[in-house]
Design a protein around this motif. Structure first.
Motif, mmCIF file in Angstrom:
data_model
loop_
_atom_site.group_PDB
_atom_site.id
_atom_site.type_symbol
_atom_site.label_atom_id
_atom_site.label_comp_id
_atom_site.label_asym_id
_atom_site.label_seq_id
_atom_site.Cartn_x
_atom_site.Cartn_y
_atom_site.Cartn_z
ATOM 1 N N LEU A 120 0.842 -1.190 0.000
ATOM 2 C CA LEU A 120 0.000 0.000 0.000
ATOM 3 C C LEU A 120 0.879 1.242 0.000
ATOM 4 O O LEU A 120 2.041 1.200 0.417
ATOM 5 N N ARG A 121 0.282 2.346 -0.446
ATOM 6 C CA ARG A 121 1.002 3.612 -0.497
ATOM 7 C C ARG A 121 0.095 4.750 -0.037
ATOM 8 O O ARG A 121 -1.074 4.829 -0.439
ATOM 9 N N ALA A 122 0.655 5.642 0.787
ATOM 10 C CA ALA A 122 -0.009 6.879 1.183
ATOM 11 C C ALA A 122 0.886 8.028 0.752
ATOM 12 O O ALA A 122 2.114 7.934 0.861
ATOM 13 N N ALA A 123 0.292 9.104 0.244
ATOM 14 C CA ALA A 123 1.107 10.181 -0.319
ATOM 15 C C ALA A 123 0.401 11.517 -0.219
ATOM 16 O O ALA A 123 -0.812 11.594 0.029
ATOM 17 N N THR A 124 1.176 12.570 -0.439
ATOM 18 C CA THR A 124 0.640 13.921 -0.533
ATOM 19 C C THR A 124 0.411 14.262 -2.005
ATOM 20 O O THR A 124 1.022 13.664 -2.897
ATOM 21 N N PRO A 125 -0.447 15.238 -2.302
ATOM 22 C CA PRO A 125 -0.646 15.657 -3.701
ATOM 23 C C PRO A 125 0.644 16.129 -4.369
ATOM 24 O O PRO A 125 0.786 16.031 -5.591
ATOM 25 N N SER A 126 1.581 16.652 -3.582
ATOM 26 C CA SER A 126 2.827 17.161 -4.149
ATOM 27 C C SER A 126 3.828 16.059 -4.476
ATOM 28 O O SER A 126 4.895 16.336 -5.035
ATOM 29 N N ALA A 127 3.524 14.814 -4.144
ATOM 30 C CA ALA A 127 4.413 13.704 -4.484
ATOM 31 C C ALA A 127 4.523 13.574 -5.997
ATOM 32 O O ALA A 127 3.582 13.891 -6.738
ATOM 33 N N ARG A 128 5.670 13.107 -6.462
ATOM 34 C CA ARG A 128 5.912 12.904 -7.887
ATOM 35 C C ARG A 128 6.502 11.514 -8.104
ATOM 36 O O ARG A 128 7.494 11.149 -7.477
ATOM 37 N N PHE A 129 5.859 10.755 -9.011
ATOM 38 C CA PHE A 129 6.223 9.362 -9.247
ATOM 39 C C PHE A 129 6.711 9.184 -10.680
ATOM 40 O O PHE A 129 6.029 9.604 -11.619
ATOM 41 N N GLY A 130 7.865 8.552 -10.870
ATOM 42 C CA GLY A 130 8.325 8.320 -12.227
ATOM 43 C C GLY A 130 9.711 7.704 -12.294
ATOM 44 O O GLY A 130 10.367 7.462 -11.272
ATOM 45 N N VAL A 131 10.138 7.450 -13.535
ATOM 46 C CA VAL A 131 11.468 6.888 -13.815
ATOM 47 C C VAL A 131 12.028 7.676 -15.007
ATOM 48 O O VAL A 131 11.964 7.216 -16.152
ATOM 49 N N PRO A 132 12.573 8.868 -14.776
ATOM 50 C CA PRO A 132 12.947 9.747 -15.890
ATOM 51 C C PRO A 132 14.306 9.442 -16.508
ATOM 52 O O PRO A 132 15.014 10.342 -16.968
ATOM 53 N N PHE A 168 4.220 11.352 -12.649
ATOM 54 C CA PHE A 168 2.812 11.392 -12.258
ATOM 55 C C PHE A 168 2.675 12.138 -10.942
ATOM 56 O O PHE A 168 3.470 11.971 -10.017
ATOM 57 N N THR A 169 1.640 12.964 -10.841
ATOM 58 C CA THR A 169 1.371 13.692 -9.609
ATOM 59 C C THR A 169 0.719 12.757 -8.590
ATOM 60 O O THR A 169 0.287 11.650 -8.915
ATOM 61 N N GLY A 170 0.634 13.240 -7.363
ATOM 62 C CA GLY A 170 -0.052 12.461 -6.345
ATOM 63 C C GLY A 170 -1.493 12.187 -6.711
ATOM 64 O O GLY A 170 -2.004 11.071 -6.516
ATOM 65 N N GLU A 171 -2.172 13.188 -7.262
ATOM 66 C CA GLU A 171 -3.573 12.999 -7.667
ATOM 67 C C GLU A 171 -3.700 11.968 -8.783
ATOM 68 O O GLU A 171 -4.610 11.134 -8.767
ATOM 69 N N GLU A 172 -2.789 12.019 -9.765
ATOM 70 C CA GLU A 172 -2.828 11.045 -10.855
ATOM 71 C C GLU A 172 -2.550 9.634 -10.339
ATOM 72 O O GLU A 172 -3.187 8.667 -10.766
ATOM 73 N N ALA A 173 -1.597 9.525 -9.426
ATOM 74 C CA ALA A 173 -1.270 8.210 -8.868
ATOM 75 C C ALA A 173 -2.445 7.642 -8.080
ATOM 76 O O ALA A 173 -2.690 6.429 -8.103
ATOM 77 N N GLU A 174 -3.184 8.504 -7.392
ATOM 78 C CA GLU A 174 -4.375 8.026 -6.689
ATOM 79 C C GLU A 174 -5.449 7.605 -7.679
ATOM 80 O O GLU A 174 -6.123 6.570 -7.492
ATOM 81 N N ALA A 175 -5.624 8.367 -8.748
ATOM 82 C CA ALA A 175 -6.684 8.080 -9.720
ATOM 83 C C ALA A 175 -6.490 6.728 -10.398
ATOM 84 O O ALA A 175 -7.471 6.054 -10.734
ATOM 85 N N ILE A 176 -5.237 6.327 -10.600
ATOM 86 C CA ILE A 176 -5.005 5.032 -11.249
ATOM 87 C C ILE A 176 -4.881 3.902 -10.242
ATOM 88 O O ILE A 176 -4.695 2.746 -10.637
ATOM 89 N N GLY A 177 -5.001 4.217 -8.949
ATOM 90 C CA GLY A 177 -5.004 3.185 -7.923
ATOM 91 C C GLY A 177 -3.646 2.855 -7.334
ATOM 92 O O GLY A 177 -3.541 1.970 -6.482
ATOM 93 N N PHE A 178 -2.590 3.551 -7.763
ATOM 94 C CA PHE A 178 -1.271 3.275 -7.208
ATOM 95 C C PHE A 178 -1.173 3.765 -5.765
ATOM 96 O O PHE A 178 -0.552 3.117 -4.912
#
Length: 259
Positions: A120-132, A168-178
């Motif tokens: 499971l993952r908990a995050a803030t909206p300002s979190a940023r997820f990726g592999v650049p 991906f933003t925190g909101e996007e990561a939540e929207a896709i279920g991550f």
């Protein structure tokens, strides 16, 4: 100075990545600390949940410390590195109790893989997820790590992330279920506590069965990709990317896929 901190309280074992001045970039010792925490979680019946988090608010983990890569001399080093990371990610997936990543700020590269290996993952909206890495290092993921991200993000989003170096933003990561819990900085710990309250009291065997079944399903069709990893880590582009990153310059890509 220790690069990780371990704390046990009320059934929760917490490992904190503690290099905030380097955005908690992972060193070999930090990866080994993850493995050790997993061993402790499975070896102590008092541990009901394992939590990973990063010190400060800038990053959970911003990736692997690039200085590690500058010591590579060829493809064999890259293959060994990816095997070492896979060993830790598999051990994290194998933990018998629930695992939770608490994410603030950057969660990139190896950090994203660690968060993805948690349940499971908990995050803030300002979190940023990726592999650049397509615009920074010019390296690659092992098939095992790629499969882990594919499992969470799906084929289209995974390729978008890797080809476009998209974050991906925190909101996007939540929207896709991550991300399962999204909350502002002031509310995140309250949401984490609510999650932990449930995980500490739910049936351990039921939770283990869910974790174990999903782990077996995910891993059953992961191919060997040693040739892929060797090709990329043995390239001049990877060496140029690592040097450019350390010296804060822009790499010039010259290699091409095999034909």
């Amino acid at each position: 100075m220790p690069e990780t901190l371990t704390r046990f309280d009320a059934g929760v074992l917490t490992l904190t990545f503690d290099r905030p001045s380097s955005r908690n970039a992972m060193t070999p010792a930090m990866y080994e600390a993850v493995h050790d925490a997993c061993e402790r979680a499975d070896g102590d019946a008092a541990v009901r949940v394992l939590v990973l988090r990063g010190a400060g608010t800038d990053a959970f983990v911003s990736g692997t410390d690039i200085r590690w890569f500058t010591g590579f001399t060829g493809a064999d080093d890259g293959v060994a590195y990816e095997a070492a990371v896979t060993r830790v990610l598999h051990r994290l997936e194998d933990v018998q109790v629930p695992t939770l990543a608490v994410v603030r700020g950057h969660c990139l590269g190896g950090g994203l893989a660690l968060a993805a290996a948690c349940d499971l993952r908990a995050a803030t909206p300002s979190a940023r997820f990726g592999v650049p890495i397509a615009r920074t290092l010019g390296n690659c993921l092992s098939p095992s790590t790629h499969a882990l991200l594919l499992h969470h993000f799906g084929p289209a989003r995974c390729l978008d992330m890797l080809l476009n170096a998209r974050l991906f933003t925190g909101e996007e990561a939540e929207a896709i279920g991550f991300v399962q819990r999204l909350a502002g900085e002031d509310e995140l710990e309250t949401e984490v506590d609510r999650l932990l309250d449930g995980l500490r009291t739910h049936a351990p065997l039921t939770m283990w069965a869910a974790k174990e079944t999903q782990r077996r399903l995910r891993r059953q069709n992961v191919p060997d990709g040693t040739d892929i990893v060797a090709r990329v880590y043995g390239s001049t582009d990877f060496r140029a990317g690592a040097e450019a990153f350390v010296h804060k310059t822009h790499p010039r890509w010259t290699d091409h896929p095999p034909r």
